[in-house]
Design a protein around this motif. Structure first.
Motif, PDB file in Angstrom:
ATOM      1  N   ARG A  36       0.836  -1.192   0.000  1.00  0.00           N
ATOM      2  CA  ARG A  36       0.000   0.000   0.000  1.00  0.00           C
ATOM      3  C   ARG A  36       0.877   1.250   0.000  1.00  0.00           C
ATOM      4  NH1 ARG A  36      -2.530  -0.768   6.125  1.00  0.00           N
ATOM      5  NH2 ARG A  36      -0.596  -0.387   7.291  1.00  0.00           N
ATOM      6  N   VAL A  46       2.414  -5.152   2.910  1.00  0.00           N
ATOM      7  CA  VAL A  46       1.397  -5.437   3.912  1.00  0.00           C
ATOM      8  C   VAL A  46       1.289  -6.932   4.195  1.00  0.00           C
ATOM      9  CG1 VAL A  46      -1.076  -5.317   4.402  1.00  0.00           C
ATOM     10  CG2 VAL A  46       0.083  -3.387   3.297  1.00  0.00           C
ATOM     11  N   SER A  60       1.722  -4.309  11.784  1.00  0.00           N
ATOM     12  CA  SER A  60       0.583  -3.413  12.033  1.00  0.00           C
ATOM     13  C   SER A  60      -0.757  -3.996  11.595  1.00  0.00           C
ATOM     14  CB  SER A  60       0.817  -2.072  11.340  1.00  0.00           C
ATOM     15  OG  SER A  60       0.930  -2.241   9.942  1.00  0.00           O
ATOM     16  N   VAL A  61      -0.756  -5.049  10.776  1.00  0.00           N
ATOM     17  CA  VAL A  61      -2.030  -5.627  10.315  1.00  0.00           C
ATOM     18  C   VAL A  61      -2.236  -7.046  10.823  1.00  0.00           C
ATOM     19  CG1 VAL A  61      -1.860  -4.209   8.227  1.00  0.00           C
ATOM     20  CG2 VAL A  61      -1.250  -6.631   8.110  1.00  0.00           C
ATOM     21  N   ARG A  64      -5.613  -8.707  11.957  1.00  0.00           N
ATOM     22  CA  ARG A  64      -6.727  -7.971  11.350  1.00  0.00           C
ATOM     23  C   ARG A  64      -6.904  -8.311   9.870  1.00  0.00           C
ATOM     24  NH1 ARG A  64      -6.531  -2.623  10.796  1.00  0.00           N
ATOM     25  NH2 ARG A  64      -4.243  -2.463  10.703  1.00  0.00           N
ATOM     26  N   PHE A  65      -5.819  -8.586   9.172  1.00  0.00           N
ATOM     27  CA  PHE A  65      -5.858  -8.886   7.735  1.00  0.00           C
ATOM     28  C   PHE A  65      -5.562 -10.358   7.526  1.00  0.00           C
ATOM     29  CE2 PHE A  65      -4.569  -4.425   5.912  1.00  0.00           C
ATOM     30  CZ  PHE A  65      -5.549  -3.840   6.682  1.00  0.00           C
ATOM     31  N   MET A  80      -9.736  -7.614   5.060  1.00  0.00           N
ATOM     32  CA  MET A  80      -9.277  -6.592   6.000  1.00  0.00           C
ATOM     33  C   MET A  80     -10.395  -6.301   6.994  1.00  0.00           C
ATOM     34  SD  MET A  80      -7.265  -3.997   3.424  1.00  0.00           S
ATOM     35  CE  MET A  80      -8.781  -3.334   2.752  1.00  0.00           C
ATOM     36  N   LEU A  83     -10.667  -2.149  10.452  1.00  0.00           N
ATOM     37  CA  LEU A  83      -9.884  -1.141   9.738  1.00  0.00           C
ATOM     38  C   LEU A  83      -9.697   0.120  10.563  1.00  0.00           C
ATOM     39  CD1 LEU A  83     -11.305  -1.800   6.204  1.00  0.00           C
ATOM     40  CD2 LEU A  83      -8.883  -1.778   6.784  1.00  0.00           C
ATOM     41  N   LYS A  84      -8.530   0.725  10.401  1.00  0.00           N
ATOM     42  CA  LYS A  84      -8.149   1.924  11.130  1.00  0.00           C
ATOM     43  C   LYS A  84      -7.881   3.054  10.146  1.00  0.00           C
ATOM     44  CE  LYS A  84      -5.768  -0.916  14.593  1.00  0.00           C
ATOM     45  NZ  LYS A  84      -4.492  -1.156  15.308  1.00  0.00           N
ATOM     46  N   GLU A  86      -5.311   4.707   9.753  1.00  0.00           N
ATOM     47  CA  GLU A  86      -3.979   4.568   9.165  1.00  0.00           C
ATOM     48  C   GLU A  86      -3.883   3.499   8.095  1.00  0.00           C
ATOM     49  OE1 GLU A  86      -4.806   4.497  12.430  1.00  0.00           O
ATOM     50  OE2 GLU A  86      -3.560   3.057  13.537  1.00  0.00           O
ATOM     51  N   ASP A  87      -4.955   2.756   7.868  1.00  0.00           N
ATOM     52  CA  ASP A  87      -4.979   1.791   6.765  1.00  0.00           C
ATOM     53  C   ASP A  87      -5.342   2.454   5.435  1.00  0.00           C
ATOM     54  OD1 ASP A  87      -6.478  -0.532   9.036  1.00  0.00           O
ATOM     55  OD2 ASP A  87      -4.385  -0.495   8.372  1.00  0.00           O
ATOM     56  N   TYR A  91      -4.014   0.337  -2.460  1.00  0.00           N
ATOM     57  CA  TYR A  91      -3.496  -1.018  -2.286  1.00  0.00           C
ATOM     58  C   TYR A  91      -3.260  -1.654  -3.652  1.00  0.00           C
ATOM     59  CZ  TYR A  91      -4.492  -0.944   2.700  1.00  0.00           C
ATOM     60  OH  TYR A  91      -4.492  -0.643   4.045  1.00  0.00           O
TER      61      TYR A  91
END
Length: 120
Positions: A36, A46, A60-61, A64-65, A80, A83-84, A86-87, A91
């Motif tokens: 990304r 990522v 960081s993922v 979550r991913f 994903m 999600l935040k 900062e995501d 992509y």
């Protein structure tokens, strides 16, 4: 060439599933990575799935991913969740020339990305 799709606008905590398709070759023959890039920031690897389905994630993922592949459909997905802000980024999916070894940022070929925007 690879093409990513499935991006969109989502609220924090929401989910999206990105899809990667390849034309003219089998994705199963390659490690496939998602990276990304956000405005003003460096490209960030990522996730990656190797030819033998070893899966890697940037810290960081993690949790979550989820990356997966469907060999029959010649697709790779990036699920994903949670999600935040900062995501938010464009992509892309790409071939990973080291088959996801190390930092999985040796991108070979990639195509148009898909925008993911996390906003309330």
């Amino acid at each position: 060439q690879l093409q990513a799709s499935g991006g969109g606008l989502v609220q924090p905590g929401g989910s999206l599933r990105l899809s990667c398709t390849g034309s003219g070759f089998s994705l199963a023959d390659y490690g496939i990575a998602w990276f990304r890039q956000a405005p003003g920031k460096e490209r960030e690897a990522v996730s990656c799935i190797s030819e033998t389905d070893v899966r890697k994630y940037v810290h960081s993922v993690e949790g979550r991913f989820t990356i997966s592949r469907d060999v029959a459909k010649n697709m790779v997905y990036l699920e994903m969740n949670s999600l935040k802000f900062e995501d938010t980024a464009v992509y892309h999916c790409a071939t990973e020339v080291r088959d996801c070894l190390g930092p999985f940022n040796a991108f070979g070929s990639w195509g148009q990305g898909t925008q993911v925007t996390v906003s309330s």
